[in-house]
Design a protein around this motif. Structure first.
Motif: not given
Length: 73
Positions: A63-69
């Motif tokens: 989720k973190f990686k997708n949010k700050y992709k």
């Protein structure tokens, strides 16, 4: 200087993750007590070079990686 303001500083046994026992001076416990560590310099990524990977439990890392992709993560 006030008397009896400093804690008792004595020798305790420190049991490392690999089973080795070292003696250190500490204010923890009483003279001769043993403190067993869960993490020490022989297994912690900060001292071993960080070769272990972070486990993604519950999808939080994803989720973190997708949010700050777009920011280079």
């Amino acid at each position: 200087m006030k008397k009896d303001t400093h804690p008792d500083y004595h020798v305790v046994d420190i049991k490392l993750v690999n089973g080795d026992v070292v003696q250190m001076r500490s204010t923890w416990g009483k003279e001769g007590d043993q403190l067993a560590l869960d993490i020490d310099p022989s297994v912690h990524p900060a001292w071993t070079g960080g070769s272990t990977r972070l486990m993604d439990t519950g999808g939080r890392v994803s989720k973190f990686k997708n949010k700050y992709k777009g920011l280079g993560f």
